[in-house]
Design a protein around this motif. Structure first.
Motif, PDB file in Angstrom:
ATOM      1  N   THR A 196     -13.448 -11.407 -52.820  1.00 49.85           N
ATOM      2  CA  THR A 196     -14.728 -11.371 -52.099  1.00 49.85           C
ATOM      3  C   THR A 196     -15.730 -10.740 -53.057  1.00 49.85           C
ATOM      4  O   THR A 196     -15.369  -9.838 -53.812  1.00 49.85           O
ATOM      5  N   THR A 197     -16.965 -11.226 -53.051  1.00 49.68           N
ATOM      6  CA  THR A 197     -17.949 -10.673 -53.995  1.00 49.68           C
ATOM      7  C   THR A 197     -19.202 -10.164 -53.293  1.00 49.68           C
ATOM      8  O   THR A 197     -19.611 -10.709 -52.267  1.00 49.68           O
ATOM      9  N   PHE A 198     -19.780  -9.113 -53.868  1.00 50.29           N
ATOM     10  CA  PHE A 198     -21.075  -8.589 -53.414  1.00 50.29           C
ATOM     11  C   PHE A 198     -21.940  -8.367 -54.638  1.00 50.29           C
ATOM     12  O   PHE A 198     -21.513  -7.683 -55.576  1.00 50.29           O
ATOM     13  N   ASN A 199     -23.129  -8.933 -54.647  1.00 54.92           N
ATOM     14  CA  ASN A 199     -24.031  -8.668 -55.766  1.00 54.92           C
ATOM     15  C   ASN A 199     -24.927  -7.469 -55.482  1.00 54.92           C
ATOM     16  O   ASN A 199     -25.155  -7.105 -54.332  1.00 54.92           O
ATOM     17  N   LEU A 200     -25.394  -6.878 -56.567  1.00 54.48           N
ATOM     18  CA  LEU A 200     -26.177  -5.652 -56.454  1.00 54.48           C
ATOM     19  C   LEU A 200     -27.560  -5.853 -55.857  1.00 54.48           C
ATOM     20  O   LEU A 200     -28.030  -5.016 -55.088  1.00 54.48           O
ATOM     21  N   ASP A 201     -28.218  -6.948 -56.254  1.00 56.95           N
ATOM     22  CA  ASP A 201     -29.639  -7.010 -55.922  1.00 56.95           C
ATOM     23  C   ASP A 201     -30.194  -8.432 -55.961  1.00 56.95           C
ATOM     24  O   ASP A 201     -29.522  -9.364 -56.414  1.00 56.95           O
ATOM     25  N   GLU A 202     -31.422  -8.558 -55.488  1.00 59.96           N
ATOM     26  CA  GLU A 202     -32.127  -9.849 -55.481  1.00 59.96           C
ATOM     27  C   GLU A 202     -33.626  -9.589 -55.421  1.00 59.96           C
ATOM     28  O   GLU A 202     -34.071  -8.593 -54.836  1.00 59.96           O
ATOM     29  N   TYR A 203     -34.390 -10.469 -56.036  1.00 57.52           N
ATOM     30  CA  TYR A 203     -35.852 -10.356 -55.964  1.00 57.52           C
ATOM     31  C   TYR A 203     -36.348 -10.723 -54.570  1.00 57.52           C
ATOM     32  O   TYR A 203     -35.876 -11.716 -53.980  1.00 57.52           O
ATOM     33  N   VAL A 204     -37.305  -9.955 -54.076  1.00 58.69           N
ATOM     34  CA  VAL A 204     -37.931 -10.305 -52.793  1.00 58.69           C
ATOM     35  C   VAL A 204     -38.835 -11.517 -53.012  1.00 58.69           C
ATOM     36  O   VAL A 204     -39.608 -11.572 -53.970  1.00 58.69           O
ATOM     37  N   GLY A 205     -38.683 -12.487 -52.130  1.00 55.34           N
ATOM     38  CA  GLY A 205     -39.555 -13.667 -52.157  1.00 55.34           C
ATOM     39  C   GLY A 205     -38.951 -14.868 -52.875  1.00 55.34           C
ATOM     40  O   GLY A 205     -39.472 -15.963 -52.771  1.00 55.34           O
ATOM     41  N   LEU A 206     -37.844 -14.662 -53.611  1.00 53.93           N
ATOM     42  CA  LEU A 206     -37.233 -15.815 -54.292  1.00 53.93           C
ATOM     43  C   LEU A 206     -36.045 -16.323 -53.465  1.00 53.93           C
ATOM     44  O   LEU A 206     -35.091 -15.586 -53.216  1.00 53.93           O
ATOM     45  N   ALA A 207     -36.120 -17.581 -53.075  1.00 53.06           N
ATOM     46  CA  ALA A 207     -35.002 -18.174 -52.331  1.00 53.06           C
ATOM     47  C   ALA A 207     -33.868 -18.479 -53.323  1.00 53.06           C
ATOM     48  O   ALA A 207     -34.081 -18.502 -54.544  1.00 53.06           O
ATOM     49  N   GLY A 208     -32.689 -18.710 -52.777  1.00 55.09           N
ATOM     50  CA  GLY A 208     -31.500 -18.932 -53.604  1.00 55.09           C
ATOM     51  C   GLY A 208     -31.621 -20.088 -54.582  1.00 55.09           C
ATOM     52  O   GLY A 208     -30.959 -20.089 -55.630  1.00 55.09           O
TER      53      GLY A 208
ATOM     54  N   ASN B 185     -12.909 -20.377 -59.168  1.00 55.20           N
ATOM     55  CA  ASN B 185     -12.530 -20.875 -57.828  1.00 55.20           C
ATOM     56  C   ASN B 185     -12.708 -19.824 -56.725  1.00 55.20           C
ATOM     57  O   ASN B 185     -11.839 -19.649 -55.881  1.00 55.20           O
ATOM     58  N   VAL B 186     -13.866 -19.133 -56.749  1.00 50.87           N
ATOM     59  CA  VAL B 186     -14.133 -18.187 -55.659  1.00 50.87           C
ATOM     60  C   VAL B 186     -14.659 -18.971 -54.451  1.00 50.87           C
ATOM     61  O   VAL B 186     -15.549 -19.805 -54.592  1.00 50.87           O
ATOM     62  N   PRO B 187     -14.097 -18.716 -53.261  1.00 49.95           N
ATOM     63  CA  PRO B 187     -14.574 -19.450 -52.073  1.00 49.95           C
ATOM     64  C   PRO B 187     -16.035 -19.110 -51.781  1.00 49.95           C
ATOM     65  O   PRO B 187     -16.419 -17.947 -51.784  1.00 49.95           O
ATOM     66  N   ARG B 188     -16.839 -20.144 -51.542  1.00 56.58           N
ATOM     67  CA  ARG B 188     -18.284 -19.966 -51.337  1.00 56.58           C
ATOM     68  C   ARG B 188     -18.592 -19.008 -50.180  1.00 56.58           C
ATOM     69  O   ARG B 188     -19.565 -18.275 -50.212  1.00 56.58           O
ATOM     70  N   ASN B 189     -17.728 -19.042 -49.123  1.00 57.58           N
ATOM     71  CA  ASN B 189     -18.022 -18.206 -47.950  1.00 57.58           C
ATOM     72  C   ASN B 189     -17.695 -16.726 -48.168  1.00 57.58           C
ATOM     73  O   ASN B 189     -17.939 -15.907 -47.293  1.00 57.58           O
ATOM     74  N   ARG B 190     -17.122 -16.404 -49.338  1.00 60.18           N
ATOM     75  CA  ARG B 190     -16.872 -14.978 -49.586  1.00 60.18           C
ATOM     76  C   ARG B 190     -17.782 -14.423 -50.694  1.00 60.18           C
ATOM     77  O   ARG B 190     -17.543 -13.355 -51.226  1.00 60.18           O
ATOM     78  N   ILE B 191     -18.833 -15.205 -51.018  1.00 57.10           N
ATOM     79  CA  ILE B 191     -19.829 -14.743 -51.993  1.00 57.10           C
ATOM     80  C   ILE B 191     -21.002 -14.133 -51.229  1.00 57.10           C
ATOM     81  O   ILE B 191     -21.539 -14.762 -50.313  1.00 57.10           O
ATOM     82  N   HIS B 192     -21.382 -12.922 -51.593  1.00 52.62           N
ATOM     83  CA  HIS B 192     -22.535 -12.279 -50.949  1.00 52.62           C
ATOM     84  C   HIS B 192     -23.538 -11.828 -52.003  1.00 52.62           C
ATOM     85  O   HIS B 192     -23.196 -11.050 -52.893  1.00 52.62           O
TER      86      HIS B 192
ATOM     87  N   LEU C 280     -15.075  -7.568 -55.429  1.00 50.80           N
ATOM     88  CA  LEU C 280     -15.739  -7.322 -56.710  1.00 50.80           C
ATOM     89  C   LEU C 280     -17.245  -7.252 -56.529  1.00 50.80           C
ATOM     90  O   LEU C 280     -17.833  -8.096 -55.838  1.00 50.80           O
ATOM     91  N   GLY C 281     -17.860  -6.265 -57.145  1.00 47.81           N
ATOM     92  CA  GLY C 281     -19.318  -6.152 -57.142  1.00 47.81           C
ATOM     93  C   GLY C 281     -19.839  -6.710 -58.453  1.00 47.81           C
ATOM     94  O   GLY C 281     -19.384  -6.310 -59.526  1.00 47.81           O
TER      95      GLY C 281
ATOM     96  N   LYS D  78     -17.092  -3.846 -43.917  1.00 51.14           N
ATOM     97  CA  LYS D  78     -16.139  -4.716 -43.224  1.00 51.14           C
ATOM     98  C   LYS D  78     -15.139  -5.328 -44.200  1.00 51.14           C
ATOM     99  O   LYS D  78     -13.970  -5.553 -43.866  1.00 51.14           O
ATOM    100  N   ALA D  79     -15.601  -5.581 -45.415  1.00 52.05           N
ATOM    101  CA  ALA D  79     -14.715  -6.161 -46.434  1.00 52.05           C
ATOM    102  C   ALA D  79     -13.755  -5.113 -46.996  1.00 52.05           C
ATOM    103  O   ALA D  79     -12.910  -5.417 -47.840  1.00 52.05           O
ATOM    104  N   GLY D  80     -13.918  -3.866 -46.573  1.00 52.51           N
ATOM    105  CA  GLY D  80     -13.017  -2.809 -47.040  1.00 52.51           C
ATOM    106  C   GLY D  80     -13.579  -2.015 -48.206  1.00 52.51           C
ATOM    107  O   GLY D  80     -12.868  -1.240 -48.843  1.00 52.51           O
ATOM    108  N   GLY D  81     -14.867  -2.222 -48.516  1.00 52.55           N
ATOM    109  CA  GLY D  81     -15.492  -1.504 -49.648  1.00 52.55           C
ATOM    110  C   GLY D  81     -15.243  -2.238 -50.954  1.00 52.55           C
ATOM    111  O   GLY D  81     -14.387  -3.130 -51.028  1.00 52.55           O
ATOM    112  N   ILE D  82     -16.013  -1.868 -51.958  1.00 45.65           N
ATOM    113  CA  ILE D  82     -15.939  -2.564 -53.260  1.00 45.65           C
ATOM    114  C   ILE D  82     -14.869  -1.903 -54.138  1.00 45.65           C
ATOM    115  O   ILE D  82     -14.878  -0.690 -54.327  1.00 45.65           O
ATOM    116  N   ASP D  83     -13.956  -2.701 -54.638  1.00 42.89           N
ATOM    117  CA  ASP D  83     -12.907  -2.161 -55.513  1.00 42.89           C
ATOM    118  C   ASP D  83     -13.450  -1.874 -56.901  1.00 42.89           C
ATOM    119  O   ASP D  83     -13.113  -0.865 -57.518  1.00 42.89           O
ATOM    120  N   LEU D  84     -14.244  -2.804 -57.417  1.00 42.92           N
ATOM    121  CA  LEU D  84     -14.748  -2.653 -58.788  1.00 42.92           C
ATOM    122  C   LEU D  84     -16.181  -3.157 -58.833  1.00 42.92           C
ATOM    123  O   LEU D  84     -16.445  -4.319 -58.495  1.00 42.92           O
TER     124      LEU D  84
END
Ligand code: GLP
Length: 256
Positions: free
Chosen positions: A62-74, A93-100, A32-33, A122-128
């Motif tokens: 597995t998750t992928f986010n679109l974007d992040e500000y440069v210079g801001l830590a998590g 209950n998403v596993p922390r190691n599959r969050i991007h 999921l994106g 590697k994750a097989g591309g984003i489904d949604l």
């Protein structure tokens, strides 16, 4: 494109969340994106409710986010990493190691961006891919003028976006000037895209994106070339759509 005009923000969020939930039920290991911004917060609230009350299981995604500000830590309260944990990840209950979420604090941004693209592959591309839309018609942080063939990279925010997003910061000068953003072409590779748009300040951008010419000046317009896009809009955001009666008619016929 399927345009679904909803009564209000609540209905928009519920119906959009329903599409995400259906996919997770059908494909428990879906990729999921996710998007940030105020528009998808209701959708995320509904996913949390479905998890807590109806047992919707996110343990395989597995998750992928679109974007992040440069210079801001998590751990920065305005970072998108923090936003996603506050508004969704900490409550399902998403596993922390599959969050991007893209990192905005790498020494070598270009190398990170290449790695991020490789991780998606590697994750097989984003489904949604869930998307909002900026008031200037941007998706992710692909500002007007971004190549429609762009990939994940560092971008410079426009003055308009900085002003729009300053409501989340102490003052406008605290808003970072740069971001790491998936490119338009990266987003176009998602198998399905789902956009949420609400409020009257999105009406012009949404009409231009959905019914205007495809142009890099409105990067969301690239979605007209995508074979599977759903747009959920509330009445106010749908106001400037020329074919809104037709979209309503299609939706009503489908729900009969
Ligand atoms: C930011 C994000 C976009 C989001 C947009 C609109 O620019 N990078 O992904 O769509 O804001 O935000 P909002 O939903 O708060 O109007």
């Amino acid at each position: 494109m399927e345009i679904i005009i909803c009564r209000d923000y609540g209905e928009m969020s519920k119906r959009a969340a329903g599409v995400v939930a259906d996919l997770v039920r059908r494909k428990p290991n879906a990729v999921l994106g996710f998007a940030t911004g105020s528009s998808p917060i209701g959708l995320y609230k509904e996913l949390i409710r479905l998890h807590k009350e109806e047992g919707l299981d996110f343990s395989g995604i597995t998750t992928f986010n679109l974007d992040e500000y440069v210079g801001l830590a998590g751990d920065h309260p305005q970072s998108y990493f923090h936003f996603m944990h506050e508004n969704l990840f900490n409550h399902i209950n998403v596993p922390r190691n599959r969050i991007h979420v893209p990192s905005g604090t790498e020494k070598d941004h270009a190398a990170f961006c290449q790695r991020y693209e490789a991780m998606i592959r590697k994750a097989g591309g984003i489904d949604l891919q869930i998307l909002g839309i900026g008031s200037d018609g941007h998706i992710a942080f692909n500002e007007p003028g971004s190549s429609l063939g762009s990939r994940t990279r560092m971008v410079t925010l426009t003055e308009q976006t900085i002003e729009d997003n300053s409501r989340f910061f102490k003052s406008e000068k605290d808003v970072p000037r740069h971001a790491i953003s998936m490119g338009v072409a990266t987003i176009m590779e998602a198998r399905k895209c789902l956009m949420v748009a609400n409020g009257k300040n999105k009406a012009k951008a949404l009409a231009a994106a959905v019914e205007g010419p495809v142009t890099s000046l409105i990067t969301a317009s690239a979605l007209q070339f995508h074979p599977d896009v759903m747009v959920f809009a509330d009445e106010a955001a749908a106001e400037a759509l020329t074919l809104k009666d037709y979209y309503r008619w299609i939706d009503a016929s489908r729900r009969q």
